[in-house]
Design a protein around this motif. Sequence first.
Motif, mmCIF file in Angstrom:
data_model
loop_
_atom_site.group_PDB
_atom_site.id
_atom_site.type_symbol
_atom_site.label_atom_id
_atom_site.label_comp_id
_atom_site.label_asym_id
_atom_site.label_seq_id
_atom_site.Cartn_x
_atom_site.Cartn_y
_atom_site.Cartn_z
ATOM 1 N N UNK B 12 0.799 -1.219 0.000
ATOM 2 C CA UNK B 12 0.000 0.000 0.000
ATOM 3 C C UNK B 12 0.826 1.260 0.000
ATOM 4 N N UNK B 13 2.091 1.133 -0.389
ATOM 5 C CA UNK B 13 2.960 2.308 -0.402
ATOM 6 C C UNK B 13 3.964 2.295 0.733
ATOM 7 N N UNK B 15 6.029 0.144 1.400
ATOM 8 C CA UNK B 15 7.296 -0.418 0.920
ATOM 9 C C UNK B 15 8.299 0.651 0.482
ATOM 10 N N UNK B 64 -1.094 6.006 12.708
ATOM 11 C CA UNK B 64 -2.500 5.733 12.389
ATOM 12 C C UNK B 64 -2.718 5.787 10.886
ATOM 13 N N UNK B 65 -3.387 4.799 10.349
ATOM 14 C CA UNK B 65 -3.550 4.722 8.902
ATOM 15 C C UNK B 65 -2.755 3.569 8.330
ATOM 16 N N UNK B 67 -2.349 -0.374 8.501
ATOM 17 C CA UNK B 67 -3.013 -1.571 9.017
ATOM 18 C C UNK B 67 -1.982 -2.669 9.237
ATOM 19 N N UNK B 69 -1.530 -6.841 9.874
ATOM 20 C CA UNK B 69 -2.119 -8.177 9.884
ATOM 21 C C UNK B 69 -1.066 -9.157 10.367
ATOM 22 N N UNK B 74 -6.347 -9.319 11.439
ATOM 23 C CA UNK B 74 -6.254 -7.988 12.031
ATOM 24 C C UNK B 74 -5.555 -8.062 13.392
ATOM 25 N N UNK B 92 2.035 -8.370 8.093
ATOM 26 C CA UNK B 92 1.850 -7.512 6.924
ATOM 27 C C UNK B 92 1.490 -6.108 7.383
ATOM 28 N N UNK B 94 0.069 -2.626 5.865
ATOM 29 C CA UNK B 94 -0.513 -2.005 4.674
ATOM 30 C C UNK B 94 -0.811 -0.541 4.959
ATOM 31 N N UNK B 95 -0.216 0.335 4.157
ATOM 32 C CA UNK B 95 -0.503 1.755 4.338
ATOM 33 C C UNK B 95 -1.805 2.100 3.607
ATOM 34 N N UNK B 96 -2.610 2.957 4.218
ATOM 35 C CA UNK B 96 -3.849 3.373 3.554
ATOM 36 C C UNK B 96 -3.773 4.848 3.189
ATOM 37 N N UNK B 98 -3.027 7.176 0.992
ATOM 38 C CA UNK B 98 -2.794 7.633 -0.376
ATOM 39 C C UNK B 98 -4.130 7.744 -1.057
#
Lengths: 344, 100
Positions: B12-13, B15, B64-65, B67, B69, B74, B92, B94-96, B98
Amino acid sequence: MPVQCSSCACSRAVLKRPKTGHSLCKGCFFWAFEEETHRTITSARLFDRGETVAIGASGGKDSTVLAYVLKVLNERYDYGLNLLLLSVDEGITGYRDHSLEAVKRNQQQYDLPLKIVSYEELYGWTMDAIVKQVGVKNNCTFCGVFRRQALDRGAVMLNVDKICTGHNADDVAETVLMNVLRGDVARLNRCTAVSTAGGGSDGVVPRCKPLKYAYEKEIVLYAYFKKLHYFSTECVYSPNAYRGHARAFLKDLEAVRPSAIADVIHSGENLSLKEGVKMPVQGTCSRCGYISSQALCKSCVLLEGLNRGLPKLGIGKHHRLHGRILARQPLTPVEEEKMKTLEF
Amino acid sequence: MASYAVGLVFRGGAELLFDGVKDHHVTLPSQSEPWDMKQLLVWIRGNLLKERPELFVQGDSVRPGILVLINDADWELMGELEYQLQDQDNVVFISTLHGG
């Protein structure tokens, strides 16, 4: 240790829903997500049978999930819609060119027609060129205004009945906060609407947000568990966008109290204006005929500024100058100077 | 006591903060107490993160933002920072944050 699904109690839970605090397994999560979107669509009667609906597609997480879910629901509940993907190429090197690749992949995977409209062909300006003139502080204003109109122009070209966008609950809540922070009462009043009116001759196609109540976290996890591929990089020109402040604040709030996002939307939906508050009146632009509350629509004002080398023309309040611009009268040297000042 | 081989995935970015590398397989150094997520974050920050730590961590936790796993579930279901890692766990991020 593993938590059981609170819905079916027979599978391992994979996420905790921010809205409700329930723990759901994959299957129950997919079902809940899809059914809630279906409920948003049917309770607000967003679509009519036989309509052609353009999905605003950027290749990003929200529009990828929207396209997938709409296709599923269209088939599952026989909405009878003709779906297609509509994409806007703003001309941002290193960002939009990559995300359009993701949209093309969506087109193939979901087997939907795709139309791309570009700022270059519509306005004669790419965002790269605009940022060179305007700088990095107010560039998002140009992009947002142009994109809104670009989507309408594309929709009209394709004879589409409705546009839908992937705006999610986080987006809507951020917008409510932004409008409060900026005192934009007129927008505050409109921004939580799940759909817009339209369909007149003002070049505007009605649009709606089927994912309005879907939390960003759930959209991302839906895509992850369904293995839907999307493009995920921040726009290179956006670091200074005002929305970033509202977003950071909202994310911190969500961490403490996850229902905050839904609650902010609820607050926005239930606001009513004091009597006697002056509101803008909807009309049309004298130059291009697009919907506008001023003599010239924002798009024309911004373009005029760009074409005359006066990048600040659309930024800030200069309504008194619009009449003179329409009449193509020259500005005084002082007025020109004000329009030219850039901030980097 | 035991060593932990852990899989770390950034999506999600996120990386981009790790030289664009999405999948990492790391072995955490042995210690007497089990590793927990809080310590893992400190370790990631010190050993893997290439730039802009403030975009990945905030205080003791992730920004915050982002996620998280753990073994495809979760981390809010697993105790978040208090979750004790086990050998062969997969985490994992995952960036949200963007555009969508």
